[in-house]
Design an enzyme around this catalytic site. Sequence first.
Site, short mmCIF file in Angstrom:
data_model
loop_
_atom_site.label_atom_id
_atom_site.label_comp_id
_atom_site.label_asym_id
_atom_site.label_seq_id
_atom_site.Cartn_x
_atom_site.Cartn_y
_atom_site.Cartn_z
N ARG A 60 0.86 -1.19 0.00
CA ARG A 60 0.00 0.00 0.00
C ARG A 60 0.90 1.24 0.00
NH1 ARG A 60 -2.89 0.61 5.04
NH2 ARG A 60 -1.49 2.33 5.39
N GLU A 103 4.50 7.28 2.74
CA GLU A 103 5.36 6.10 2.88
C GLU A 103 4.82 4.97 2.01
OE1 GLU A 103 5.38 3.61 6.28
OE2 GLU A 103 3.26 3.86 6.69
N ASN A 155 4.21 0.98 2.10
CA ASN A 155 4.12 -0.13 3.06
C ASN A 155 4.36 -1.46 2.37
OD1 ASN A 155 2.94 1.29 5.59
ND2 ASN A 155 1.69 2.03 3.89
N SER A 198 -2.69 -2.80 5.81
CA SER A 198 -4.02 -3.24 6.26
C SER A 198 -5.15 -2.39 5.67
CB SER A 198 -4.06 -3.22 7.79
OG SER A 198 -3.63 -1.97 8.25
N LYS A 225 11.95 3.38 6.35
CA LYS A 225 11.96 4.84 6.10
C LYS A 225 13.31 5.27 5.53
CE LYS A 225 7.94 5.29 8.37
NZ LYS A 225 7.37 3.95 8.36
N LYS A 239 11.35 10.75 11.51
CA LYS A 239 10.86 9.36 11.50
C LYS A 239 11.96 8.36 11.88
CE LYS A 239 7.42 9.99 7.85
NZ LYS A 239 6.82 9.37 6.65
N GLU A 291 7.20 1.01 12.02
CA GLU A 291 5.93 0.99 11.28
C GLU A 291 4.79 0.91 12.30
OE1 GLU A 291 5.77 0.96 7.90
OE2 GLU A 291 7.94 1.03 7.84
N GLY A 292 3.61 1.24 11.84
CA GLY A 292 2.43 0.97 12.65
C GLY A 292 1.86 2.17 13.38
N ARG A 314 -8.18 7.41 4.55
CA ARG A 314 -8.43 7.51 6.00
C ARG A 314 -8.29 8.95 6.42
NH1 ARG A 314 -2.78 5.15 8.16
NH2 ARG A 314 -2.00 5.30 6.06
#
Length: 491
Positions: free
Chosen positions: A126, A145, A147, A152, A309, A367, A371-372, A453
């Site tokens: 993604r 970024e 992924n 998800s 990153k 950064k 992740e997450g 989102r």
Amino acid sequence: MVDCLGSRFAVDKNKLHEVLDKAQDFALSTGISMKSLQGEEGSLLAECAPFTLFPSVVPRTCFQEAVDCMLDFNTLIHKVAHDHNFLEKALKNVLHVDDFTQGLWKIYTQVREEGYVQPLSLGLFRNDFMLDVKDPDNVQAKQVEFNTISASFAGLTTSTVLMHRFTLDMIGKDYSAEEVPNNDPALGLAHGMVKAWELYGRKQAVLLFVVSAAERNIFDQRAIEFKAYSINRGVRVLRRTYLDIYNNASLTEDKRLIIDGEEVAVVYLRTGYEPDAFPTHKEWDARLMLERSLAIKCPTIQYQLAGTKKIQQELALPGSVEQFIKDPAAVRRIRATFVKQHSLDLGPEGDKGVELGKTNPDMYVLKPQREGGGNNLYGDDIREFLETHQNSEERNAYILMERIFPKAQKNYLLKPGIPFVLSDVINELGIYGVYIGSATEEKMNTQCGHMLRTKVLGTDEGGICAGFAGLDTPFLVNTDHGASPAKHRKK
Ligand code: ADP
Ligand code: MG
């Protein structure tokens, strides 16, 4: 009346609560949901995932820019993952100071030295963007970024578009399929998974979803499982933790991965992108076993490293993309989405990054290699970090990225703990893609849908699971990104 859809529509306040009530039931009954925190393990208690009541306005041109570069990015990341020198050069200064990346690197090194038994990798990717309005006359999709692991919300977002069409219908807002396009990324990802399973070539072998013990976002994962089954009824999915794998899995002499007596064709990691997933050596050993096996991995350890990153910062340097992608139009599509990123490595080049961050922290995001969600630093915390770590190698584990400024618009975010009010919100657009290939051959390269989102303006971070944002749907418009009257882009 309240203004929604970038002031393109006003909603009767009395109608709102009817819409809210039905939207929540729509969400629960179509699987825009997560397991409840208070549920016992294994319980069936579910609650709505956070979502917006209406779609948010997205300029069609920006949406298209993000979609149009997906195949290019799939190829780029696949090639980066297969370029040992690039990975090593980019990550070497991180490894000394970041135990987690070093843990991944050790697995990579061991598997590379032993020789890869499985030449194919499966990428279910993604690519995330925000629509930057620093130049309001030229709104552009800029990459946040890429992924490569556990990307998800393809599952939940597939139902979200249906719910948002329903809320638009309820308030009497007309729309076309071009404005609120069909979207089924879970099906696209499932196609990738089934293709990998077929390429493995053993009908009785299973797909192994590697998950955490208390997974709240299970319905998102199940959606991909059920779609895979709908594509090929021979597919069977097992869900196991790293600890289960450590305790119950083994490799045969020819490196077939066997768990509880079942041969595994495809390994799909939905955990393992964060240090907490590896509390002991057992979880690391399990990850190593998966990586050494003949199963097709999503992602391979190289894909995971290519998604860090640091790699993304190195790719933004002049000449990096061009090393991998020869088609100038593809290079342009990729590069058009980059904002500036700076190394913070100890040394003269990194010193420049440190100075930039200290002087103007509000223009950057700091950064680490994580992740997450919830890991980045913003504003004064950037200055404080850089001042404290000015002379410390620890700064090598971080990169400094130019901050993207999306335009706010109005929407309702339904999220536990925040009041149900019309809020200023900003959006992040994700594009899903699938890649299957070896170092020399491409088997599959697709773009398969999107996810929007949305978070309340002023929230720095953006993850849904991390608790910052909600699921949304793009309402595509031919004007710029905004709540203000339509303004056409300059040519
Ligand atoms: P993670 O791997 O934790 O998801 P991200 O790079 O996606 O890391 O950053 C987390 C969140 O921080 C994003 O979802 C976004 O909301 C915000 N963010 C990241 N980079 C930028 C940026 N350059 N400008 C503005 N916001 C950003
Ligand atoms: Mg992210």
